[in-house]
Design a protein around this motif. Structure first.
Motif, PDB file in Angstrom:
ATOM      1  N   THR A 210     -47.432 -21.127  21.512  1.00 43.63           N
ATOM      2  CA  THR A 210     -47.195 -20.139  22.568  1.00 43.63           C
ATOM      3  C   THR A 210     -47.027 -20.776  23.936  1.00 43.63           C
ATOM      4  O   THR A 210     -46.724 -20.092  24.888  1.00 43.63           O
TER       5      THR A 210
ATOM      6  N   GLY B 165     -42.341 -14.472  14.997  1.00 43.23           N
ATOM      7  CA  GLY B 165     -43.527 -14.337  14.174  1.00 43.23           C
ATOM      8  C   GLY B 165     -43.246 -14.551  12.703  1.00 43.23           C
ATOM      9  O   GLY B 165     -42.288 -15.226  12.330  1.00 43.23           O
TER      10      GLY B 165
ATOM     11  N   ALA C 231     -45.321 -12.462  18.356  1.00 43.81           N
ATOM     12  CA  ALA C 231     -45.673 -12.465  19.775  1.00 43.81           C
ATOM     13  C   ALA C 231     -44.432 -12.563  20.644  1.00 43.81           C
ATOM     14  O   ALA C 231     -43.413 -13.135  20.243  1.00 43.81           O
TER      15      ALA C 231
ATOM     16  N   GLN D 288     -47.364 -10.526  24.823  1.00 37.35           N
ATOM     17  CA  GLN D 288     -48.029  -9.563  23.936  1.00 37.35           C
ATOM     18  C   GLN D 288     -47.951  -9.999  22.478  1.00 37.35           C
ATOM     19  O   GLN D 288     -47.073 -10.752  22.085  1.00 37.35           O
ATOM     20  N   ILE D 289     -48.883  -9.456  21.675  1.00 35.88           N
ATOM     21  CA  ILE D 289     -48.911  -9.660  20.235  1.00 35.88           C
ATOM     22  C   ILE D 289     -48.513  -8.331  19.595  1.00 35.88           C
ATOM     23  O   ILE D 289     -49.008  -7.275  19.993  1.00 35.88           O
TER      24      ILE D 289
ATOM     25  N   LEU E 275     -51.378 -11.052  25.107  1.00 33.75           N
ATOM     26  CA  LEU E 275     -51.435 -12.453  24.706  1.00 33.75           C
ATOM     27  C   LEU E 275     -52.303 -13.157  25.740  1.00 33.75           C
ATOM     28  O   LEU E 275     -51.850 -13.503  26.819  1.00 33.75           O
TER      29      LEU E 275
ATOM     30  N   MET F  28     -51.068 -20.098  18.301  1.00 35.97           N
ATOM     31  CA  MET F  28     -51.659 -18.930  17.654  1.00 35.97           C
ATOM     32  C   MET F  28     -51.388 -19.002  16.153  1.00 35.97           C
ATOM     33  O   MET F  28     -50.242 -19.142  15.730  1.00 35.97           O
TER      34      MET F  28
ATOM     35  N   LEU G  83     -50.880 -17.231  12.829  1.00 40.34           N
ATOM     36  CA  LEU G  83     -50.491 -15.932  12.290  1.00 40.34           C
ATOM     37  C   LEU G  83     -50.737 -15.985  10.788  1.00 40.34           C
ATOM     38  O   LEU G  83     -50.373 -16.960  10.127  1.00 40.34           O
TER      39      LEU G  83
ATOM     40  N   TYR H 114     -54.513 -12.705  13.388  1.00 41.70           N
ATOM     41  CA  TYR H 114     -54.119 -13.824  14.243  1.00 41.70           C
ATOM     42  C   TYR H 114     -55.371 -14.429  14.848  1.00 41.70           C
ATOM     43  O   TYR H 114     -56.416 -13.783  14.950  1.00 41.70           O
TER      44      TYR H 114
END
Length: 126
Positions: free
Chosen positions: A9, A20, A38, A42-43, A62, A68, A70, A83
């Protein structure tokens, strides 16, 4: 069965893009799916059920620029997603995907517009 990937990220996606992992019940246009990913801030979790209904879970901020993890995995009769930023403490989304005998999984990248380029760095894909 499970599928996971580490999304970097700090080399993040262009504004408006989302990257993602995804699971689909089939390769047909209206097949049920679960997407976890993401944007730069934001996720997201998006699902489509067998009737074609798309559900967007409320986006989560986020909060970290760390990589991150996933993760999509099976529990009992459902496939769920989570996550984590530290590899230990996972946040699980409650939206789920019905377990299937066969499914397709992979990395997914959605640019803001078809004319934009979106870049993502995935590592440790399992």
């Amino acid at each position: 069965p499970s599928f996971e990937a580490l999304l970097s990220t700090n080399h993040m996606i262009s504004a408006g893009g989302i990257c993602g992992i995804m699971i689909r019940a089939a390769l047909t246009e209206q097949a049920p799916f679960l997407f976890l990913g993401a944007s730069p801030d934001q996720i997201f979790l998006v699902t489509r059920d067998g009737t074609g209904k798309i559900t967007n879970a409320p986006p989560r901020p986020l909060a970290s620029k760390k990589a991150m993890k996933l993760h999509i995995f099976q529990t009992n009769d459902y496939v769920v997603s989570s996550y984590s930023f530290d590899g230990r403490n996972s946040a699980i989304f409650t939206n789920s995907f019905p377990k299937a005998d066969r499914a397709f999984v992979g990395l997914a990248i959605f640019p803001e517009a078809s004319t934009n380029r979106t870049k993502a760095i995935f590592q440790n894909v399992k």
